[in-house]
Write a protein that holds these residues in place. Structure first.
Motif, PDB file in Angstrom:
ATOM      1  N   GLN A 178     -13.006 -13.716   0.351  1.00 56.73           N
ATOM      2  CA  GLN A 178     -12.349 -12.351   0.100  1.00 56.73           C
ATOM      3  C   GLN A 178     -10.972 -12.742   0.180  1.00 56.73           C
ATOM      4  O   GLN A 178     -10.566 -12.882   1.191  1.00 56.73           O
ATOM      5  CB  GLN A 178     -12.959 -11.503   1.025  1.00 56.73           C
ATOM      6  CG  GLN A 178     -14.344 -11.228   1.324  1.00 56.73           C
ATOM      7  CD  GLN A 178     -15.031 -10.570   0.003  1.00 56.73           C
ATOM      8  OE1 GLN A 178     -14.488 -10.028  -0.802  1.00 56.73           O
ATOM      9  NE2 GLN A 178     -16.452 -10.473   0.225  1.00 56.73           N
ATOM     10  N   HIS A 179     -10.299 -12.442  -0.827  1.00 56.78           N
ATOM     11  CA  HIS A 179      -8.485 -12.873  -0.835  1.00 56.78           C
ATOM     12  C   HIS A 179      -7.858 -12.008  -1.784  1.00 56.78           C
ATOM     13  O   HIS A 179      -6.647 -12.343  -2.064  1.00 56.78           O
ATOM     14  CB  HIS A 179      -8.463 -14.442  -1.518  1.00 56.78           C
ATOM     15  CG  HIS A 179      -9.112 -14.699  -2.731  1.00 56.78           C
ATOM     16  ND1 HIS A 179     -10.415 -15.020  -2.945  1.00 56.78           N
ATOM     17  CD2 HIS A 179      -8.650 -14.669  -3.964  1.00 56.78           C
ATOM     18  CE1 HIS A 179     -10.649 -15.365  -4.225  1.00 56.78           C
ATOM     19  NE2 HIS A 179      -9.427 -14.932  -4.876  1.00 56.78           N
ATOM     20  N   ASN A 180      -8.296 -10.900  -1.982  1.00 59.83           N
ATOM     21  CA  ASN A 180      -7.409  -9.848  -2.808  1.00 59.83           C
ATOM     22  C   ASN A 180      -6.676  -9.171  -1.712  1.00 59.83           C
ATOM     23  O   ASN A 180      -7.219  -7.938  -1.366  1.00 59.83           O
ATOM     24  CB  ASN A 180      -8.420  -9.012  -3.478  1.00 59.83           C
ATOM     25  CG  ASN A 180      -7.505  -8.412  -4.574  1.00 59.83           C
ATOM     26  OD1 ASN A 180      -6.698  -7.669  -4.361  1.00 59.83           O
ATOM     27  ND2 ASN A 180      -7.979  -8.490  -6.080  1.00 59.83           N
ATOM     28  N   ASP A 181      -5.688  -9.535  -1.594  1.00 58.46           N
ATOM     29  CA  ASP A 181      -4.967  -8.773  -0.255  1.00 58.46           C
ATOM     30  C   ASP A 181      -4.435  -7.546  -0.753  1.00 58.46           C
ATOM     31  O   ASP A 181      -4.229  -6.743   0.287  1.00 58.46           O
ATOM     32  CB  ASP A 181      -3.319  -9.724  -0.083  1.00 58.46           C
ATOM     33  CG  ASP A 181      -3.864 -11.223   0.415  1.00 58.46           C
ATOM     34  OD1 ASP A 181      -4.839 -11.336   1.128  1.00 58.46           O
ATOM     35  OD2 ASP A 181      -2.941 -12.039   0.445  1.00 58.46           O
ATOM     36  N   GLU A 182      -4.097  -7.259  -1.933  1.00 59.09           N
ATOM     37  CA  GLU A 182      -3.654  -5.857  -2.574  1.00 59.09           C
ATOM     38  C   GLU A 182      -4.926  -4.927  -2.215  1.00 59.09           C
ATOM     39  O   GLU A 182      -4.522  -3.831  -1.487  1.00 59.09           O
ATOM     40  CB  GLU A 182      -3.255  -5.864  -3.747  1.00 59.09           C
ATOM     41  CG  GLU A 182      -2.698  -4.640  -4.225  1.00 59.09           C
ATOM     42  CD  GLU A 182      -2.329  -4.641  -5.924  1.00 59.09           C
ATOM     43  OE1 GLU A 182      -1.857  -3.567  -6.327  1.00 59.09           O
ATOM     44  OE2 GLU A 182      -2.599  -5.520  -6.292  1.00 59.09           O
ATOM     45  N   ALA A 183      -5.968  -5.285  -2.640  1.00 63.62           N
ATOM     46  CA  ALA A 183      -6.914  -4.345  -2.544  1.00 63.62           C
ATOM     47  C   ALA A 183      -7.386  -4.420  -1.136  1.00 63.62           C
ATOM     48  O   ALA A 183      -7.852  -3.105  -0.481  1.00 63.62           O
ATOM     49  CB  ALA A 183      -8.332  -4.667  -3.538  1.00 63.62           C
ATOM     50  N   ALA A 184      -7.504  -5.187  -0.509  1.00 63.86           N
ATOM     51  CA  ALA A 184      -8.095  -5.292   1.100  1.00 63.86           C
ATOM     52  C   ALA A 184      -6.913  -4.393   1.704  1.00 63.86           C
ATOM     53  O   ALA A 184      -7.376  -3.512   2.650  1.00 63.86           O
ATOM     54  CB  ALA A 184      -7.918  -6.708   1.477  1.00 63.86           C
ATOM     55  N   ALA A 185      -5.664  -4.372   1.472  1.00 66.52           N
ATOM     56  CA  ALA A 185      -4.758  -3.666   2.189  1.00 66.52           C
ATOM     57  C   ALA A 185      -4.824  -2.009   1.951  1.00 66.52           C
ATOM     58  O   ALA A 185      -5.122  -1.156   3.020  1.00 66.52           O
ATOM     59  CB  ALA A 185      -3.276  -3.929   1.883  1.00 66.52           C
ATOM     60  N   VAL A 186      -5.267  -1.534   0.681  1.00 69.62           N
ATOM     61  CA  VAL A 186      -5.460  -0.158   0.621  1.00 69.62           C
ATOM     62  C   VAL A 186      -6.884   0.136   1.205  1.00 69.62           C
ATOM     63  O   VAL A 186      -6.907   1.457   1.405  1.00 69.62           O
ATOM     64  CB  VAL A 186      -5.449   0.180  -1.029  1.00 69.62           C
ATOM     65  CG1 VAL A 186      -3.966  -0.110  -1.446  1.00 69.62           C
ATOM     66  CG2 VAL A 186      -6.364  -0.539  -1.681  1.00 69.62           C
ATOM     67  N   VAL A 187      -7.980  -0.701   1.076  1.00 72.28           N
ATOM     68  CA  VAL A 187      -9.325  -0.218   1.866  1.00 72.28           C
ATOM     69  C   VAL A 187      -8.891  -0.061   3.371  1.00 72.28           C
ATOM     70  O   VAL A 187      -9.500   0.704   3.921  1.00 72.28           O
ATOM     71  CB  VAL A 187     -10.114  -1.375   1.262  1.00 72.28           C
ATOM     72  CG1 VAL A 187     -11.578  -1.150   2.263  1.00 72.28           C
ATOM     73  CG2 VAL A 187     -10.424  -1.506  -0.152  1.00 72.28           C
ATOM     74  N   ALA A 188      -8.334  -0.987   3.993  1.00 75.06           N
ATOM     75  CA  ALA A 188      -8.016  -1.134   5.448  1.00 75.06           C
ATOM     76  C   ALA A 188      -7.218   0.163   5.636  1.00 75.06           C
ATOM     77  O   ALA A 188      -7.414   0.888   6.768  1.00 75.06           O
ATOM     78  CB  ALA A 188      -7.303  -2.321   5.601  1.00 75.06           C
ATOM     79  N   ALA A 189      -6.293   0.462   4.789  1.00 76.38           N
ATOM     80  CA  ALA A 189      -5.361   1.567   5.268  1.00 76.38           C
ATOM     81  C   ALA A 189      -6.306   3.028   5.041  1.00 76.38           C
ATOM     82  O   ALA A 189      -5.820   3.854   5.955  1.00 76.38           O
ATOM     83  CB  ALA A 189      -4.096   1.723   4.242  1.00 76.38           C
ATOM     84  N   LYS A 190      -7.260   3.167   4.400  1.00 73.26           N
ATOM     85  CA  LYS A 190      -8.145   4.195   4.263  1.00 73.26           C
ATOM     86  C   LYS A 190      -9.140   4.093   5.430  1.00 73.26           C
ATOM     87  O   LYS A 190      -9.665   5.181   5.775  1.00 73.26           O
ATOM     88  CB  LYS A 190      -8.728   4.112   2.958  1.00 73.26           C
ATOM     89  CG  LYS A 190      -9.593   5.165   2.676  1.00 73.26           C
ATOM     90  CD  LYS A 190      -8.398   6.402   2.243  1.00 73.26           C
ATOM     91  CE  LYS A 190      -9.231   7.767   1.670  1.00 73.26           C
ATOM     92  NZ  LYS A 190      -8.443   8.928   1.322  1.00 73.26           N
ATOM     93  N   GLY A 191      -9.272   3.050   6.042  1.00 74.18           N
ATOM     94  CA  GLY A 191     -10.199   3.093   7.259  1.00 74.18           C
ATOM     95  C   GLY A 191     -11.557   2.707   6.807  1.00 74.18           C
ATOM     96  O   GLY A 191     -12.787   2.691   7.513  1.00 74.18           O
ATOM     97  N   TYR A 192     -11.908   2.134   5.396  1.00 77.52           N
ATOM     98  CA  TYR A 192     -13.066   1.781   5.258  1.00 77.52           C
ATOM     99  C   TYR A 192     -13.505   0.402   5.396  1.00 77.52           C
ATOM    100  O   TYR A 192     -12.540  -0.296   5.567  1.00 77.52           O
ATOM    101  CB  TYR A 192     -13.102   1.669   3.359  1.00 77.52           C
ATOM    102  CG  TYR A 192     -13.089   3.440   2.663  1.00 77.52           C
ATOM    103  CD1 TYR A 192     -13.403   4.524   3.298  1.00 77.52           C
ATOM    104  CD2 TYR A 192     -12.467   3.443   1.526  1.00 77.52           C
ATOM    105  CE1 TYR A 192     -13.378   5.583   2.907  1.00 77.52           C
ATOM    106  CE2 TYR A 192     -12.257   4.785   1.304  1.00 77.52           C
ATOM    107  CZ  TYR A 192     -12.825   5.739   1.740  1.00 77.52           C
ATOM    108  OH  TYR A 192     -12.672   7.004   1.074  1.00 77.52           O
ATOM    109  N   PRO A 193     -14.806   0.123   5.485  1.00 75.68           N
ATOM    110  CA  PRO A 193     -15.000  -1.186   6.093  1.00 75.68           C
ATOM    111  C   PRO A 193     -14.626  -2.461   4.986  1.00 75.68           C
ATOM    112  O   PRO A 193     -14.943  -1.855   3.518  1.00 75.68           O
ATOM    113  CB  PRO A 193     -16.465  -1.148   6.296  1.00 75.68           C
ATOM    114  CG  PRO A 193     -16.960  -0.046   5.401  1.00 75.68           C
ATOM    115  CD  PRO A 193     -15.923   0.875   5.282  1.00 75.68           C
ATOM    116  N   LEU A 194     -14.278  -3.418   5.413  1.00 79.25           N
ATOM    117  CA  LEU A 194     -14.062  -4.790   4.377  1.00 79.25           C
ATOM    118  C   LEU A 194     -15.211  -5.573   4.752  1.00 79.25           C
ATOM    119  O   LEU A 194     -15.527  -6.001   5.681  1.00 79.25           O
ATOM    120  CB  LEU A 194     -12.832  -5.127   4.477  1.00 79.25           C
ATOM    121  CG  LEU A 194     -11.608  -4.697   3.861  1.00 79.25           C
ATOM    122  CD1 LEU A 194     -10.157  -5.047   4.421  1.00 79.25           C
ATOM    123  CD2 LEU A 194     -11.374  -4.829   2.451  1.00 79.25           C
ATOM    124  N   PRO A 195     -15.699  -6.301   3.399  1.00 80.98           N
ATOM    125  CA  PRO A 195     -16.694  -7.283   3.788  1.00 80.98           C
ATOM    126  C   PRO A 195     -15.982  -8.717   4.235  1.00 80.98           C
ATOM    127  O   PRO A 195     -14.747  -8.930   3.905  1.00 80.98           O
ATOM    128  CB  PRO A 195     -17.187  -7.138   2.190  1.00 80.98           C
ATOM    129  CG  PRO A 195     -16.055  -7.223   1.236  1.00 80.98           C
ATOM    130  CD  PRO A 195     -15.319  -5.948   2.149  1.00 80.98           C
TER     131      PRO A 195
END
Length: 951
Positions: A178-195
């Motif tokens: 998992q290395h899509n920093d842009e998508a991971a940042a918005v997922v984390a900001a929303k509080g959703y779980p990241l794989p």
């Protein structure tokens, strides 16, 4: 001649592989895809790309779908990466003209319609392990093979004369960091779980047995094949870039979602205490992405058998049989009561407290209010569609020669039985009753229909408190649906051909005589689609609308002929000059009569150069779906309505063009899912479409080991049988007010195109203006020996430059060009340049190694195009384009001995993510998980291993 197994011109390999991989003796006569005239050479006037069994091994693909999608001439179509709207089939679409315009053959004979949901052939019926070679002709071949070959022909040549036993086992899967920093940042900001990183997921396994033997003193051969393939599910939650539905938010992405989420009544939702608070889309929207399948799970079984026996030296009896069974699940996020459902709520409803009555404006007994409501059925789990297709096909014929004449007489029967079952839905019919709640004699909440006796089973559904849904209410509302049916095809055909030299039909300037082929075919197509009550009435909430039953059949009688005339041989500036022509006359039981023809010229002025060209007229009559499907309102409308919300993006005058009353401007409820209604269906009045295809090409062989092909193509379909593009219709009405377009838009009483089935855009089947494409195919092949006996290097290239991809949606209204674009109107990306290049080292150490470079050019959002039929206002500049992608694949094969070999490979070696766009731009049937997984590698690094044992 074409090293590495990839023929890039009009030539196919003149040798076939034996069991141990060594070349066999050259075939004496080869039937070239694109012609039925037997020939001692395989050159022709139309370009044919050929893939061999060796290519399949190198690609590491275990299904015909992936094999085809790797070709730059092929556009995205139905496949394993589609879940929402899946037909369960895998189809091939040459030149992007639609899978219904690509004819699929097996050993030169037609495949039937793949499903009651798709008239295109299902590639799942063709096991990759059994493929000897694949011929892909993209110059049009309607006169040779009949309707369906508008964009071209894909002919799968299967092994039918095997001797011995061959066992294969294959395992493959994705290895992804998992290395899509842009998508991971918005997922984390929303509080959703990241794989986390995935070592090996999306796994696929297959096993096969191939056995064959000669008999009767080698007069006959029987070959038998059986295989099983299993594919694991891959969820969007298993990749960081698809862990939430990306939305528009300058300067980048943000997690968006569906307005059907937590309980929602009008503008309010219950807080933890059961009191109303304002619904806030930024925080309350439902993240529907994680539960959607990125790769559907499936189990597939194939059985194939072939038999041939030489009755005499002039007659061979042959038989082909194949059985296929494929079961797959298409899972998407939970359904429920989709926001926009209208509910009437009474002051007396005992589920309301004082705060709720005040919020809804209910001030006195007897008062009611009608509001939009919604609630995601998270308690009931995801929606699931279990699809099963079982097919069988039998071909029986006799072929041979009588004197100088060859003949082939055959009969063919094929049938595909379809069943599917949809679960995880609510009944639209029952929702209104469960929301109409009143007190009983003791003040307890009951359904009004329970109280008056019209529905004693009704249980109230509580939207006014968190956790208010009871199991009894869930059981009452839950609904499922099923459909069944079949497609069936019967074909009888006879074909004869000869070289007419012995009859004196040979020009004095030529060494070979005139070749002819002519024949007759009669074909019957049947289809029966039988949805149950829930599907026919559209009762499944969130299923997309009603599915009318379809039943129909037609037959076609066709006479056809071909001629090949050698004009010059071994003369100055004419080592060879040959003219060919073809013609087909078709008469349909639907009263359609069509004439199809083709002309071609093949000129070889010198040894190192060939010039070829062809002109084809193809005519396609409407199929059963296009003729007989009933009209229904489904989710097939535009992808945006800029007249919604309190601050509409469009002006009041523009919205008035689309039928919105001035009083409703700024009052329309926003649709958070970008899904709007279109009225679709067949049309018994559609007439056949006509297509003209032109190709002009060069085959250059400057040295013995180098071949370069250049083929320009142009295809235009007039009176194209197509569904009207609802997005294009809406955009044109909005911006121009043209009554031709505006007359196709119907807003409901609420002003919407989605809240009720009375709001929709006409998107049914008709003869649209035109559809066409043009471009250039480039091929190259080079072979060199390495010094010091280190083996040899083979290089191949197959690329396509897309010059234009035009659509005229309604006759006389002008066209738009989707070449290099994607988005709301153009849909799936159409890169201007795609290629596949491969370098193979054939070592002297029983080991071969290949590296492959696959490239997709950058594509721009169609809303940024200057054409007024495409131009629009982007929500975010982050959606302005999809970046180019280069994928490197590495593979190798080691032969332990003549019996045992091991293949290993890694596709997408550097684990590149696909290019991303927001859900408002990832539109059409083939968008999924914020990208287009039928176009780009979306699972990550793909690792595979194959073990083959022969004895």
């Amino acid at each position: 001649m074409f090293a590495g197994g990839m023929a890039l011109g009009a030539t196919v390999a003149s040798a076939q592989d034996t069991q141990d991989g060594a070349p066999a003796a050259p075939m004496q006569r080869i039937e070239v895809t694109g012609s039925r005239i037997p020939s001692l050479n395989t050159e022709g006037s139309s370009p044919v790309t050929t893939l061999s069994a060796k290519d399949i091994k190198i690609d590491g693909v275990r299904n015909a779908e992936d094999l085809m999608n790797n070709l730059p001439q092929v556009f995205a179509s139905q496949g394993a990466a589609i879940s929402n709207g899946a037909s369960g089939t895998a189809t091939v679409d040459l030149r992007g003209m639609g899978a219904q315009r690509t004819l699929v053959l097996v050993n030169g004979k037609r495949l039937p319609a793949g499903s009651v949901l798709s008239t295109a052939a299902d590639l799942n019926q063709i096991p990759s392990q059994l493929i000897r070679r694949v011929d892909v002709l993209t110059g049009g071949a309607g006169a040779v093979y009949g309707s369906g070959a508008v964009a071209g022909v894909v002919n799968f040549i299967l092994k039918d004369d095997f001797t011995g036993v061959e066992l294969e086992a294959n395992a493959s899967g994705a290895n992804h960091r998992q290395h899509n920093d842009e998508a991971a940042a918005v997922v984390a900001a929303k509080g959703y779980p990241l794989p986390g990183n995935r070592n090996f997921d999306g796994k696929r396994y297959d096993f096969s047995l191939l056995a064959g033997a000669n008999f009767a003193d080698n007069k006959g051969n029987a070959t038998f094949f059986v295989s099983h393939r299993h594919t694991d599910a891959l969820l969007q939650s298993q990749r960081d870039f698809s862990s939430c539905s990306l939305g528009a938010s300058d300067p980048g992405f943000a997690c968006s979602g569906s307005g059907t989420s937590i309980p929602r009544v009008g503008a309010f939702t219950p807080d933890a205490s059961g009191n109303p608070r304002r619904y806030v889309s930024a925080t309350d929207a439902y993240n529907f992405g994680p539960l959607n399948f990125f790769q559907r799970p499936s189990d597939e079984y194939n059985i194939n058998s072939t038999l041939h026996y030489d009755i005499s030296e002039n007659a061979r009896l042959y038989s082909e049989f194949n059985f296929h069974n494929n079961t797959t699940d298409a899972q998407i996020a939970p359904g429920g009561i989709f926001y926009g459902q209208q509910a009437t709520i009474a002051y007396e409803n005992p589920l309301l407290n004082a705060a709720w009555r005040t919020a809804l404006g209910l001030t006195r007994p007897g008062q009611t209010v009608t509001v939009s409501v919604g609630k995601r059925n998270v308690e009931g789990g995801p929606r699931n569609n279990n699809i099963s297709d079982m097919s069988f096909r039998e071909v029986l014929g006799v072929k041979g020669t009588v004197g100088d004449w060859s003949y082939d007489v055959f009969g063919q029967f094929a049938r595909v039985n379809h069943n599917d079952r949809s679960t995880g839905y609510f009944s639209t019919r029952l929702i209104g009753r469960a929301l109409d709640v009143v007190p009983d004699a003791n003040g307890n909440p009951v359904c009004r229909s329970f109280l008056n006796g019209s529905d004693p089973a009704c249980v109230p559904y509580n939207l006014f408190k968190q956790g208010g849904v009871t199991q009894a209410a869930l059981d009452y509302l839950s609904a499922s649906g099923s459909t069944g049916g079949f497609t069936q095809q019967s074909v009888f055909g006879i074909n004869i051909g000869s070289d007419l030299s012995r009859y004196g039909l040979k020009l004095p300037t030529a060494e070979n005589g005139v070749g002819v082929s002519f024949g007759y075919e009669q074909r019957v197509e049947k289809l029966s689609y039988e949805p149950d009550y829930e599907n026919q009435t559209g009762d499944l909430s969130g299923a997309g609308g009603a599915s009318p039953a379809v039943a129909g059949s037609y037959n076609v009688k066709e006479a056809f002929g071909e001629v090949r005339i050698p004009l010059l041989d071994n003369m100055a500036f004419a080592k060879r000059l040959e003219l060919n022509g073809s013609y087909r006359r078709s008469q349909y039981s639907t009263d359609a009569k069509t004439n199809t023809w083709g002309l071609g010229l093949d000129w070889q002025p010198v040894e190192a150069l060939r010039v070829r060209g062809s002109a084809q007229r193809a005519v396609r009559a409407p199929n059963i779906f296009e003729l007989y499907t009933g009209q229904s309102v489904v989710l097939a409308g535009p992808t945006d309505d800029p007249c919604e919300g309190s601050a509409p993006k469009a002006t009041q005058a523009q919205c008035a063009n689309t039928g919105l009353p001035a009083a409703l401007y700024g009052q329309l409820t926003e649709n958070s899912t970008n899904q709007y209604n279109g009225r679709t269906g067949g049309n018994p009045n559609v007439k056949p479409e006509t297509a003209d295809t032109y190709t002009v090409g060069l085959v250059i062989e400057p040295t013995r080991n180098l071949t370069i092909t250049l083929d320009a193509f142009k295809l235009k379909i007039e009176d194209a049988i197509q569904s009207v593009n609802a997005q294009s219709v809406f955009t044109q009405c909005l911006t121009t007010g043209n009554p031709l377009y505006c007359g196709l838009i119907h807003r409901d009483q609420l002003g919407s195109l989605w809240l009720t089935t009375n709001g929709y855009v006409e998107a049914g089947t008709t003869n649209i203006g035109s559809q066409g494409t043009s471009g250039l195919d480039l091929g190259a092949s080079y072979r060199m020996k390495l010094p010091h006996s280190y083996g040899g290097l083979d290089f191949t290239l197959n690329g396509t430059y897309l010059r234009s991809y035009t659509v005229e949606n309604l006759p006389g209204t002008g066209s738009y060009d989707c070449a290099g674009l994607f988005g709301a109107t153009c849909g799936t990306p159409a890169p201007k340049w795609r290629h596949k290049a491969r370098l193979t080292w054939s070592s002297p150490y029983n080991f071969d190694m290949s590296v492959t470079w696959r490239y997709f050019d950058r594509v721009k959002n169609d809303m940024l195009d200057s054409n007024p039929q495409l131009a629009g206002e982007l929500d975010t500049q982050r959606d302005d384009h999809l970046s180019s992608r280069s994928y490197l694949d590495l593979s190798g094969i080691y032969r332990f001995n003549r019996k045992l070999s091991l293949s290993l490979g890694i596709n997408n070696l550097f684990d590149k993510d696909p290019p991303l766009a927001s859900s408002s731009s990832v539109t059409g049937s083939y968008g999924n998980g914020n990208t287009f997984p039928q176009v780009y590698d979306s699972y990550g690094r793909f690792v595979y291993a194959n073990l083959t044992y022969r004895f």
